[in-house]
Design a protein around this motif. Structure first.
Motif, PDB file in Angstrom:
ATOM      1  N   LYS A 221       0.619  -1.071  -0.108  1.00  0.00           N
ATOM      2  CA  LYS A 221      -0.203  -0.621  -0.212  1.00  0.00           C
ATOM      3  C   LYS A 221       0.932   1.280  -0.360  1.00  0.00           C
ATOM      4  CE  LYS A 221      -3.673   2.294   2.515  1.00  0.00           C
ATOM      5  NZ  LYS A 221      -4.710   2.374   3.941  1.00  0.00           N
ATOM      6  N   PRO A 222       0.414   2.361  -1.213  1.00  0.00           N
ATOM      7  CA  PRO A 222       1.514   2.846  -1.264  1.00  0.00           C
ATOM      8  C   PRO A 222       1.415   4.190  -0.067  1.00  0.00           C
ATOM      9  CG  PRO A 222      -0.197   3.464  -2.287  1.00  0.00           C
ATOM     10  CD  PRO A 222      -0.410   2.003  -1.707  1.00  0.00           C
ATOM     11  N   ASN A 223       2.423   4.575   0.935  1.00  0.00           N
ATOM     12  CA  ASN A 223       2.134   5.997   1.605  1.00  0.00           C
ATOM     13  C   ASN A 223       2.451   7.190   1.246  1.00  0.00           C
ATOM     14  OD1 ASN A 223       4.601   6.870   0.463  1.00  0.00           O
ATOM     15  ND2 ASN A 223       6.105   5.663   1.739  1.00  0.00           N
ATOM     16  N   LYS A 224       2.056   8.545   1.742  1.00  0.00           N
ATOM     17  CA  LYS A 224       1.412   9.383   1.173  1.00  0.00           C
ATOM     18  C   LYS A 224       2.730   9.819   0.741  1.00  0.00           C
ATOM     19  CE  LYS A 224      -0.816  10.646   5.488  1.00  0.00           C
ATOM     20  NZ  LYS A 224      -1.532  11.820   7.026  1.00  0.00           N
ATOM     21  N   ILE A 225       4.129  10.490   1.042  1.00  0.00           N
ATOM     22  CA  ILE A 225       4.780  10.633  -0.657  1.00  0.00           C
ATOM     23  C   ILE A 225       4.451   9.722  -1.766  1.00  0.00           C
ATOM     24  CG2 ILE A 225       7.517  10.698  -0.922  1.00  0.00           C
ATOM     25  CD1 ILE A 225       7.669  10.636   2.565  1.00  0.00           C
ATOM     26  N   MET A 226       4.572   8.679  -1.626  1.00  0.00           N
ATOM     27  CA  MET A 226       4.004   8.534  -2.887  1.00  0.00           C
ATOM     28  C   MET A 226       2.687   8.143  -3.603  1.00  0.00           C
ATOM     29  SD  MET A 226       6.538   6.033  -3.355  1.00  0.00           S
ATOM     30  CE  MET A 226       6.191   5.958  -4.718  1.00  0.00           C
ATOM     31  N   GLN A 227       1.391   8.760  -3.047  1.00  0.00           N
ATOM     32  CA  GLN A 227       0.335   8.678  -2.925  1.00  0.00           C
ATOM     33  C   GLN A 227       0.366  10.450  -3.934  1.00  0.00           C
ATOM     34  OE1 GLN A 227      -2.348   8.627  -0.155  1.00  0.00           O
ATOM     35  NE2 GLN A 227      -3.382   6.797  -1.692  1.00  0.00           N
TER      36      GLN A 227
END
Length: 251
Positions: A221-227
């Motif tokens: 699941k992507p973290n906030k930075i990756m999103q």
């Protein structure tokens, strides 16, 4: 899979707006991007804990992308005001200029809303039909040809990608309907020529094996930075193409 979709879209936009400066130019490789985006949207709607927040992110993404998208496909030089126009007419001209063509963010938003309406257990069947029809009609008025992309999102939502034969047949029917629709509506006096032009859309079916393969690959699941990076790539690549067009005097 997202990287492949973005790469496909980037190649498509570069050929259309930075090399040929022709929106009708349709590189084959660029056809696989939209099905991948619609698949990821359908999966996102299924997995999200808050459909409202998901749609809000899509709306923000679409609004941020709209200005660079318009500049890419139209060019700022096309923004012209009527001589002697007052401030209200100028504001209206600017609004019309920047909303005459919608970026993919709005198409994803429309698709998400359509899926939410159709899949809702709180809305009865007749209301679903009416609301869904009004949404599709509104989407078509804002951007012709959007309906078949919404259909792809609904297809991915209801048909498991593992049921490869069924989903392939469904996509062939959707794409064929879209091509015939374009042939009849875009140029009634040259139906066959128009159908031939849009028949390249059949190459979008090539996205299905890619989706099928990556659907089996487990991802974190992507973290906030990756999103943030995921949502930033689209408007950033539009800005880059805008700059290249200005440099090459293709505006």
């Amino acid at each position: 899979m997202l990287i492949i979709a973005y790469l496909s879209m980037f190649v498509d936009h570069v050929f259309k707006f930075a090399i040929t400066a022709n929106m009708q130019h349709n590189p084959i490789f660029g056809r696989i991007a939209m099905p991948i985006f619609m698949y990821m949207l359908a999966m996102g709607i299924k997995r999200t804990k808050s459909k409202g927040k998901y749609c809000m992110r899509l709306l923000i993404f679409a609004m941020i992308s709209q200005i660079p998208y318009t500049l890419m496909i139209t060019g700022i030089s096309k923004l012209k005001f009527i001589e002697g126009a007052d401030i209200f007419n100028k504001i209206n001209t600017v609004i019309v200029f920047f909303t005459q063509n919608l970026n993919i963010g709005f198409e994803l938003l429309f698709a998400a809303l359509l899926i939410i309406i159709i899949s809702s257990k709180k809305i009865d069947k007749m209301d679903k039909i009416i609301m869904g029809a009004l949404l599709i009609l509104g989407a078509e008025l804002l951007g012709s040809g959007i309906w078949h992309r919404l259909a792809l999102a609904v297809m991915f939502y209801y048909i498991d990608i593992k049921d490869f034969k069924r989903i392939t047949v469904a996509m062939i029917l959707i794409v064929t309907s879209y091509i015939l629709f374009k042939g009849v509506t875009v140029a009634p006096n040259a139906v066959y020529k128009t159908i031939e032009l849009y028949s390249l859309e059949y190459w979008s079916i090539a996205a299905l094996p890619i989706i099928y393969y990556y659907s089996k690959v487990k991802t974190k699941k992507p973290n906030k930075i990756m999103q943030l990076i995921k949502y930033s790539i689209y408007p950033l690549h539009l800005i880059i193409i805008d700059i290249v067009r200005v440099y090459l005097n293709l505006m």
